[in-house]
Design a protein around this motif. Structure first.
Motif, mmCIF file in Angstrom:
data_model
loop_
_atom_site.group_PDB
_atom_site.id
_atom_site.type_symbol
_atom_site.label_atom_id
_atom_site.label_comp_id
_atom_site.label_asym_id
_atom_site.label_seq_id
_atom_site.Cartn_x
_atom_site.Cartn_y
_atom_site.Cartn_z
ATOM 1 N N PHE A 90 -6.233 5.652 -44.318
ATOM 2 C CA PHE A 90 -4.867 6.085 -44.041
ATOM 3 C C PHE A 90 -3.767 5.170 -44.579
ATOM 4 O O PHE A 90 -2.643 5.620 -44.776
ATOM 5 N N PHE A 233 -9.272 3.600 -32.176
ATOM 6 C CA PHE A 233 -8.255 4.619 -32.423
ATOM 7 C C PHE A 233 -6.850 4.062 -32.236
ATOM 8 O O PHE A 233 -5.908 4.484 -32.909
ATOM 9 N N LEU A 236 -5.281 2.746 -35.297
ATOM 10 C CA LEU A 236 -4.869 3.741 -36.289
ATOM 11 C C LEU A 236 -3.421 4.171 -36.129
ATOM 12 O O LEU A 236 -2.820 4.683 -37.085
ATOM 13 N N ILE A 237 -2.841 3.987 -34.942
ATOM 14 C CA ILE A 237 -1.557 4.645 -34.678
ATOM 15 C C ILE A 237 -0.490 3.744 -34.071
ATOM 16 O O ILE A 237 0.630 4.199 -33.845
ATOM 17 N N LEU A 398 -2.632 11.721 -35.961
ATOM 18 C CA LEU A 398 -3.750 12.024 -36.873
ATOM 19 C C LEU A 398 -3.767 13.493 -37.247
ATOM 20 O O LEU A 398 -4.113 13.856 -38.382
#
Length: 486
Positions: A90, A233, A236-237, A398
């Motif tokens: 990403f 996770f 990721l954000i 996502l």
């Protein structure tokens, strides 16, 4: 201890000096918030590793090693896995977006109406993340100076707030590079081998401890699964992580520099677990597993080396604290306050955005210090932060990156339903229970899918602009997100 004190004082003075130097470079919003988007691979890798490996990864990672043995590495290991996944899959697309916050990305993808609600959730996450790092100052300064908890938090927090306010991301980047070097030397090159030798080597450690201390899955499959959901996770954000991605000079730097940082995290995870395991051999009856790091440093390391390793612990805490603080202030100013006030800066209008963001760092820093004084449990505060982040924002972020049928209504429903579900479940099942993140994430996913499919697809013009942005063919956003086509 005089030499140790000298090392620590010199380190803290250096952090403030770099903050002052960084102030001279932070002349624009881009320079202040994302270091001008021009970090090369070496600096990017070091600063990314510094921000994700904080007090929880250092002091907490050693504590988990003390409690569970080598499988105690899993918490930090899943952080490294998350950073690797972000970097490989990403980060290039994220870097090309040329935004400042995650909420700006959501506005671009869904059409400009998701910012405030997602900003509130992200602000709560970054605030609690900064609080957990600030609480950790009490442990370190207690070992150093036998200092009162409140005074320790105020002292450590004030230093971070000072250099972050002065130079923004440039100051934080410079200090993080120093902190990365100090952590590498202090934890990996000094404390790790000394701890193993003091414990009699791996052979003696195996002889002294139960076999489950050397079982890679000894901590339990459910715990590992929960770590993946929360930390992998979460990497990721998180705004604190994305804001570092935005500093990369190119998408290639973001991808490969992040991969190096993620790999470093895996090694750091194993080192912390081994140090904790060695501490269990040396001090089998500590009152708290989280005391393992401070105890082995205080009792086993020679003068001077002890000061450097304690500086490494301070470096770990400060790197995460400063990164979370600037993320918290960026979200509060750009995603919440400016939108609520309805401020849109036109190209010809004079507006000192550096001054505004500097004021918000100071304001959020004071809020972090005050909250840290009021809260005593680091694990609970960190769990609240990541539960809110993953339960409220993972799916719409996502989903927006991988599913073109997702809509703004689905994203908003996902944020609200997931955030409320996590909050209610933490209140009913307990903050440390697994159910909040499990069921909160499922509720968020269900709301996103159902509402997206039940509402009109995203405007093709919005999706076309989004694809151009992902391809890196459009310039950086102005101060506020451009309104969606009507």
């Amino acid at each position: 201890m005089a030499v140790d004190y000298l090392v620590i004082v010199a380190y803290l003075a250096g952090m403030l000096a770099m903050g002052w130097w960084g102030m001279r470079r932070a002349r624009s919003k881009s320079e202040f918030l994302v270091a001008g988007r021009r970090l090369g691979p070496a600096m990017y890798s070091g600063t990314m590793a510094a921000i994700v490996l904080g007090g929880a990864s250092t002091i907490g990672g050693v504590g988990l090693g003390y409690q569970y043995g080598l499988s105690g590495a899993w918490m930090v290991f899943t952080i490294g896995l998350g950073l690797l996944a972000l970097s490989v899959f990403f980060s290039a697309r994220i870097a090309r977006l040329k935004v400042y916050t995650v909420s700006e990305m959501l506005d671009l993808r869904y059409g400009g109406r998701a910012g405030v609600i997602s900003g509130v959730v992200m602000w709560a996450y970054t605030l609690m993340l900064a609080v957990t790092s600030t609480i950790a100052y009490a442990t370190i300064f207690d070992v150093l100076f036998d200092m009162n908890r409140t005074l320790a938090i105020v002292l450590g927090g004030s230093i971070v707030v000072a250099y972050s306010t002065l130079g923004g991301m440039w100051s934080i980047t410079l200090t993080d590079m120093v902190q990365f070097v100090v952590k590498t030397i202090g934890v990996l090159l000094l404390l790790l081998p000394i701890a193993v030798v003091k414990a009699g080597g791996f052979g003696e450690m195996k002889a002294q401890l139960p076999t489950e201390y050397f079982d890679p899955l000894g901590i339990g499959g459910e715990t590992i699964f929960t770590y993946v959901l929360i930390y992998t996770f979460g990497m990721l954000i998180g705004q604190d992580i994305w804001q570092r991605v935005f500093t990369a000079r190119s998408d290639r730097t973001a991808k490969w520099g992040g991969t190096v940082a993620g790999t470093y995290c895996l090694a750091y995870a194993l080192a912390g677990a081994v140090i904790g395991t060695a501490a269990k051999v040396l001090y089998p009856k500590l009152g708290s597993a989280d005391d393992a790091f401070a105890t082995i440093v205080k009792e086993e390391l020679p003068v001077g080396v002890r000061g450097l390793v304690l500086a490494a612990a301070l470096a770990a805490v400060m790197s995460t604290s400063s990164g979370a603080l600037i993320a918290c202030a960026t979200v509060a100013n750009n995603d919440i306050w400016s939108r609520l006030r309805g401020i849109v800066t036109s190209p010809g209008e004079e507006h000192d955005e550096v001054k505004d963001n500097r004021a918000f760092i100071l304001l959020m820093g004071l809020a972090v210090i005050g909250t840290a004084i009021a809260i005593d449990n680091v694990v609970e505060a960190l769990t609240v932060a990541y539960n809110l982040l993953v339960g409220g924002l993972l799916v719409p972020i996502l989903g927006g990156l991988v599913w073109k049928r997702g809509t703004v209504h689905g994203a908003l429903a996902s944020v609200v339903v997931g955030g409320l579900a996590v909050t209610v479940l933490m209140a009913t099942h307990g903050i440390l229970a697994n159910e909040p993140v499990y069921y909160g994430l499922l509720a968020s996913l269900a709301a996103y899918l159902v509402v997206s499919l039940a509402t009109p697809a995203t405007d093709p013009a919005v999706l076309a602009a989004w694809r151009e942005r992902l391809a890196g063919r459009t310039p950086e956003l102005p101060s506020e997100p451009v309104a969606a086509p009507q």
